[in-house]
Design an enzyme around this catalytic site. Structure first.
Site, PDB file in Angstrom:
ATOM      1  N   LYS A 204     111.468  23.819  87.158  1.00 66.08           N
ATOM      2  CA  LYS A 204     110.791  25.096  87.397  1.00 66.08           C
ATOM      3  C   LYS A 204     109.511  24.906  88.198  1.00 66.08           C
ATOM      4  O   LYS A 204     109.230  25.645  89.141  1.00 66.08           O
ATOM      5  CB  LYS A 204     110.499  25.794  86.064  1.00 66.08           C
ATOM      6  CG  LYS A 204     109.871  27.172  86.223  1.00 66.08           C
ATOM      7  CD  LYS A 204     109.597  27.829  84.862  1.00 66.08           C
ATOM      8  CE  LYS A 204     110.863  28.197  84.134  1.00 66.08           C
ATOM      9  NZ  LYS A 204     110.592  28.973  82.895  1.00 66.08           N
ATOM     10  N   GLU A 210     109.580  13.258  85.071  1.00 65.64           N
ATOM     11  CA  GLU A 210     110.818  12.491  85.172  1.00 65.64           C
ATOM     12  C   GLU A 210     111.669  12.971  86.346  1.00 65.64           C
ATOM     13  O   GLU A 210     112.213  12.176  87.124  1.00 65.64           O
ATOM     14  CB  GLU A 210     111.628  12.612  83.870  1.00 65.64           C
ATOM     15  CG  GLU A 210     110.914  12.085  82.635  1.00 65.64           C
ATOM     16  CD  GLU A 210     110.130  13.153  81.889  1.00 65.64           C
ATOM     17  OE1 GLU A 210     109.900  12.975  80.687  1.00 65.64           O
ATOM     18  OE2 GLU A 210     109.760  14.170  82.522  1.00 65.64           O
ATOM     19  N   GLY A 265     114.345  26.599  79.213  1.00 62.69           N
ATOM     20  CA  GLY A 265     115.206  25.551  79.751  1.00 62.69           C
ATOM     21  C   GLY A 265     116.483  25.343  78.974  1.00 62.69           C
ATOM     22  O   GLY A 265     117.559  25.186  79.553  1.00 62.69           O
ATOM     23  N   ARG A 266     116.391  25.350  77.641  1.00 62.67           N
ATOM     24  CA  ARG A 266     117.577  25.085  76.837  1.00 62.67           C
ATOM     25  C   ARG A 266     118.536  26.267  76.790  1.00 62.67           C
ATOM     26  O   ARG A 266     119.616  26.168  76.209  1.00 62.67           O
ATOM     27  CB  ARG A 266     117.156  24.658  75.428  1.00 62.67           C
ATOM     28  CG  ARG A 266     116.284  25.660  74.694  1.00 62.67           C
ATOM     29  CD  ARG A 266     115.639  25.019  73.461  1.00 62.67           C
ATOM     30  NE  ARG A 266     114.712  25.906  72.782  1.00 62.67           N
ATOM     31  CZ  ARG A 266     113.439  26.064  73.139  1.00 62.67           C
ATOM     32  NH1 ARG A 266     112.963  25.442  74.197  1.00 62.67           N
ATOM     33  NH2 ARG A 266     112.643  26.865  72.445  1.00 62.67           N
ATOM     34  N   GLU A 351     114.660  21.997  69.193  1.00 61.84           N
ATOM     35  CA  GLU A 351     113.536  22.376  70.040  1.00 61.84           C
ATOM     36  C   GLU A 351     113.128  23.817  69.782  1.00 61.84           C
ATOM     37  O   GLU A 351     111.966  24.187  69.934  1.00 61.84           O
ATOM     38  CB  GLU A 351     113.889  22.179  71.519  1.00 61.84           C
ATOM     39  CG  GLU A 351     112.683  22.273  72.444  1.00 61.84           C
ATOM     40  CD  GLU A 351     112.971  21.791  73.853  1.00 61.84           C
ATOM     41  OE1 GLU A 351     112.709  20.609  74.147  1.00 61.84           O
ATOM     42  OE2 GLU A 351     113.488  22.596  74.658  1.00 61.84           O
ATOM     43  N   HIS A 382     135.552   7.164  60.388  1.00 64.16           N
ATOM     44  CA  HIS A 382     135.512   5.730  60.108  1.00 64.16           C
ATOM     45  C   HIS A 382     134.088   5.205  60.155  1.00 64.16           C
ATOM     46  O   HIS A 382     133.872   3.997  60.295  1.00 64.16           O
ATOM     47  CB  HIS A 382     136.403   4.992  61.113  1.00 64.16           C
ATOM     48  CG  HIS A 382     137.834   5.381  61.022  1.00 64.16           C
ATOM     49  ND1 HIS A 382     138.747   4.717  60.220  1.00 64.16           N
ATOM     50  CD2 HIS A 382     138.526   6.414  61.589  1.00 64.16           C
ATOM     51  CE1 HIS A 382     139.932   5.293  60.327  1.00 64.16           C
ATOM     52  NE2 HIS A 382     139.820   6.332  61.140  1.00 64.16           N
ATOM     53  N   LYS A 510     103.593  14.263  76.491  1.00 66.49           N
ATOM     54  CA  LYS A 510     103.623  14.203  77.957  1.00 66.49           C
ATOM     55  C   LYS A 510     102.205  14.141  78.528  1.00 66.49           C
ATOM     56  O   LYS A 510     101.924  13.380  79.458  1.00 66.49           O
ATOM     57  CB  LYS A 510     104.363  15.425  78.501  1.00 66.49           C
ATOM     58  CG  LYS A 510     105.853  15.420  78.203  1.00 66.49           C
ATOM     59  CD  LYS A 510     106.492  16.764  78.454  1.00 66.49           C
ATOM     60  CE  LYS A 510     106.445  17.186  79.894  1.00 66.49           C
ATOM     61  NZ  LYS A 510     107.185  18.445  80.123  1.00 66.49           N
TER      62      LYS A 510
END
Length: 545
Positions: A204, A210, A265-266, A351, A382, A510
């Site tokens: 955005k 990153e 974002g999510r 989040e 398992h 951050k």
């Protein structure tokens, strides 16, 4: 005590919870339990009968939802009210899949036309790439997409693309990069041809550390191949709201797709963030993905609470978190294509609802946000299913499975289904000491040995689960499934009186990381922080080659 925990509905649930019988007894007492506690809608069969619930508990959960004004809060979200109170923003991911004739307003302006314009622009772009009219700087057609993002800009497109692998058109391959660890992008770029690779950058702000770092490395990779700076416009597109930074980078303004502050974002996969998905499956299939989500939106917005799938899922999950002390929930997908879904729901839920203050800023005196985890069946059987069956923690489970496979082969799918259904049955009924002892009756063990082994074989049962079945995994059913979990997350946040749409907890690390980065220098001896952080920085600095 808070207003929520002092409410009559909350108090009634607390009083009623100890009287809930073992699920074995509940099924024996009511042969119609499945019919009463299952729901069909949006292409799903939702079975919630294997839960520690009776009619009274369900009635009280719906009463709690009403007392928390859930219906009004649902309407407020769909109406575009600024329910993200800490950022004074509307929450309108639902507008991204709304009908083109809808009128949804933010600050008095109908946002639907802009959404539709963006979809049209995406559709044309997908057509250009598929038809080969979009070419790289040397005139070659595009063969590979590298999607660069992080968080929701990464997980949503990656997992949807993975889930919809049977619908890939065959025009392109796609590679997803999120981690700032150089290994991630270096490994993805190995074997790719700079002349036929297109990068889709999603940020955005166009400054997410990153994402920007990976994008700069991708540009360097392109330029190091002999391309001129002007070639960037042929190999990079961006989804961002910062047009000046994107154009300064070298991206053509015509190849920049918008992001809006009323979409978190999510929750953004339905926007241009989903461009990698559309490139892989084609735009008609992408519209089916949107249509599936829109169908679940309609169900959520219109159905009574007691017949509303996201409401029931949200309230049942809340029931275990707040009245049974459950701290986690497992999502188990009995479909290899859906193997990434637990990670998607993990971000979506944790989040959103990992909060410790209410909307007024007051500290909470109740649990929010269970730990979400999971994996694909039958692998987990398992491994960690042992803990779910016999461990001391109560771990509610969601089982998700299509009735038909995209890859029918012998008895594979029947065996998969038998494991899925058998696990939910075993979790519900368990195995008593007497049943375990009877199984050992004909063994050569002594009575004392039988007694000990029988105790180890006991499974208490009464372990809750939901089962979600669909005919087949398609773009439409995937859209409905993801929207189901979006709304389930909203329901819980609405009851808990928290803001499910900010994520301040993501920010502090951050910000501090930027300060740390300034100290990472081989010639530096750091003493600016606490003793541990200083020591870690100095260890790093002294070991750089």
């Amino acid at each position: 005590m808070s207003h929520l925990t002092e409410s009559s509905a909350w108090q009634a649930l607390s009083s009623h919870q100890p009287s809930i019988k073992h699920m074995r007894e509940l099924f024996k007492e009511d042969p119609q339990r499945f019919e009463k506690m299952s729901l069909k809608s949006c292409g799903f069969l939702f079975d919630y009968s294997k839960n520690r619930l009776d009619d009274k508990a369900l009635e009280l959960l719906i009463e709690l939802a009403n007392s928390a004004n859930l219906p009004a809060k649902i309407k407020a979200m769909f109406a575009g009210e600024a329910i993200n109170t800490t950022e004074n923003r509307a929450v309108l991911h639902t507008a991204l899949r709304a009908d083109s004739n809808a009128d949804i307003r933010v600050n008095g302006e109908n946002i639907v036309p802009e959404v539709q314009q963006t979809l049209a622009k995406m559709e044309q772009f997908v057509a250009d790439v598929h038809q080969g009219t979009w070419k790289g700087h040397t005139g070659k057609t595009i063969t590979d997409i590298v999607s660069i993002g992080i968080g929701g800009s990464f997980l949503g497109p990656k997992i949807a693309s993975q889930a919809l692998r049977p619908f890939w058109t065959g025009h392109l391959n796609c590679h997803f990069v999120a981690n700032v660890d150089a290994t991630s992008i270096v490994e993805k770029l190995k074997g790719l041809d700079p002349e036929t690779t297109l990068f889709v950058m999603s940020s955005k702000s166009f400054s997410t550390q990153e994402t920007l770092t990976n994008t700069l490395s991708a540009r360097k990779w392109l330029l190091d191949s002999g391309a001129e700076q002007s070639a960037v416009a042929k190999h990079f597109v961006a989804i961002t709201s910062n047009v000046p930074k994107a154009t300064e980078f070298g991206i053509d303004a015509n190849n920049i797709f918008p992001m809006w502050d009323w979409v978190g974002g999510r929750y953004s996969m339905w926007s241009a963030i989903g461009l990698p998905v559309a490139l892989l499956i084609g735009f008609n299939a992408f519209r089916e993905l949107l249509a599936g989500a829109a169908e679940m939106d309609e169900h959520f917005a219109t159905q009574p609470l007691e017949q509303n799938m996201p409401v029931l899922m949200g309230m049942i999950s809340l029931w275990y978190s707040n009245f049974y002390g459950s701290q986690s929930q497992v999502v188990l997908t009995y479909d290899h294509y859906l193997r990434g879904l637990p990670a998607y729901i993990q971000q979506l839920d944790m989040e959103s609802n990992g909060k410790s203050v209410n909307l007024a800023g007051d500290e909470l005196d109740y649990t929010t946000g269970p730990i979400i985890w999971g994996g694909e069946g039958t692998n987990g059987q398992h491994a960690y299913h042992q803990l779910i069956h016999q461990g001391t923690a109560l771990i509610p489970a969601d089982f998700i499975m299509p009735l038909n496979s995209h890859n029918p082969l012998g008895e594979h799918h029947a065996q998969l289904a038998s494991n899925c259904f058998g696990q939910t049955q075993a979790l519900m009924q368990g195995r008593t000491y007497e049943e375990s002892l009877a199984e050992l009756a004909n063994s050569s063990l002594s009575d004392a040995e039988k007694d000990v082994i029988a105790k180890h074989k006991v499974m208490p049962g009464n372990r809750p689960s939901n089962t979600i079945l669909m005919d087949k995994l398609t773009p439409k059913t995937l859209g409905s499934l993801i929207a189901l979990y979006e709304h389930r997350t909203f329901v819980q946040g609405a009851i808990w009186d928290i803001n499910s749409f900010d994520q301040w907890g993501v920010e502090l690390g951050k910000v501090l990381g930027v300060n740390v980065l300034a100290e990472l220098n081989p010639s530096n001896q750091c003493n600016k922080f606490d003793a541990s952080t200083n020591a870690l920085i100095n260890c790093f600095n002294s070991n750089q080659i």
